[in-house]
Design a protein around this motif. Structure first.
Motif, PDB file in Angstrom:
ATOM      1  N   ASN A   1       0.807  -1.214   0.000  1.00 16.44           N
ATOM      2  CA  ASN A   1       0.000   0.000   0.000  1.00 16.44           C
ATOM      3  C   ASN A   1       0.846   1.273   0.000  1.00 16.44           C
ATOM      4  O   ASN A   1       0.327   2.349   0.166  1.00 16.44           O
TER       5      ASN A   1
ATOM      6  N   ASN B   1      -0.632   6.776  -3.980  1.00 16.20           N
ATOM      7  CA  ASN B   1      -1.917   7.315  -3.522  1.00 16.20           C
ATOM      8  C   ASN B   1      -1.886   8.834  -3.399  1.00 16.20           C
ATOM      9  O   ASN B   1      -2.881   9.509  -3.649  1.00 16.20           O
TER      10      ASN B   1
ATOM     11  N   GLU C   1      -2.498  10.621  -6.693  1.00 15.54           N
ATOM     12  CA  GLU C   1      -3.918  10.592  -7.076  1.00 15.54           C
ATOM     13  C   GLU C   1      -4.751  11.509  -6.186  1.00 15.54           C
ATOM     14  O   GLU C   1      -5.581  12.267  -6.680  1.00 15.54           O
ATOM     15  N   HIS C   2      -4.502  11.477  -4.891  1.00 11.14           N
ATOM     16  CA  HIS C   2      -5.301  12.269  -3.954  1.00 11.14           C
ATOM     17  C   HIS C   2      -4.995  13.766  -4.051  1.00 11.14           C
ATOM     18  O   HIS C   2      -5.896  14.591  -4.150  1.00 11.14           O
TER      19      HIS C   2
END
Length: 199
Positions: free
Chosen positions: A57, A85, A88-89
């Motif tokens: 993750n 992540n 993207e966030h």
């Protein structure tokens, strides 16, 4: 004539040293692009190893790999790279969408700018940062980075916590961050307008 002869060996040595330094400088400058593009097969193997090592993750991902490839492997850098992540966030970058067509150029420009905020031109390993102390350094763009360590031995840079620390690629030290480190003006330019959220 004797004076002229006695100066010749000194002049020859000085000229030789200057020419040698100049050649070393030229060779190192000419070598930098080769190091950044590198041998594609070797680079991808190392990047795959880094991605696997980063954990399920906390992947570096394609955008992180692109940023790493922008830097020469044979020079000492520390890069505080956003996790997959975080891209993207925080930046709304998606591999399936952001690298297609005209968006690819915009994405590359964004990654280059983020790189300038997150790279320090020397090595900072987590062991070199003491708990309770702060290291202040300038990124490549001159943006101030405030590096500290939390109680869990993870690095914190400008209030952004690391997910993984001390990954290596060539001479680089890579820390995977939980969010994107960027200056306020750039952050406003890449974030959606408040008007869109209200509609």
């Amino acid at each position: 004539m004797r004076r002229g002869r006695s100066k010749n060996p000194i002049a020859i040595v000085i000229v030789f040293v200057l020419i040698s330094c100049f050649l070393v400088l030229i060779l190192s400058v000419l070598r930098l692009p080769d190091a950044s593009s590198g041998n594609n097969s070797n680079t991808s193997i190392k990047l795959d190893q880094i991605s696997k090592f980063a954990g399920n993750n906390v992947m570096i991902g394609k955008f992180g790999e692109m940023m790493i490839e922008m830097l020469p492997q044979d020079l000492s850098f520390t890069i505080f790279i956003p996790s997959e992540n975080a891209f993207e966030h925080d930046l709304k970058l998606n591999v399936n969408d952001s690298l297609v067509g005209e968006k690819a150029n915009d994405t590359y420009a964004i990654l280059t700018r983020v790189l300038s905020f997150t790279v320090v031109p020397w090595k900072i390993v987590s062991k070199s940062v003491r708990y309770g102390e702060e290291i202040v350094c300038d990124s490549l763009s001159g943006f101030k980075l405030y590096v500290s360590k939390d109680a869990d031995e993870m690095l914190v840079v400008n209030s952004v916590r690391s997910k993984r620390v001390d990954l290596r690629k060539g001479e680089m030290v890579i820390h995977v961050m939980d969010s994107v480190i960027m200056e306020a003006e750039f952050e406003q330019s890449v974030r959606p307008d408040d008007d869109e959220d209200q509609d």
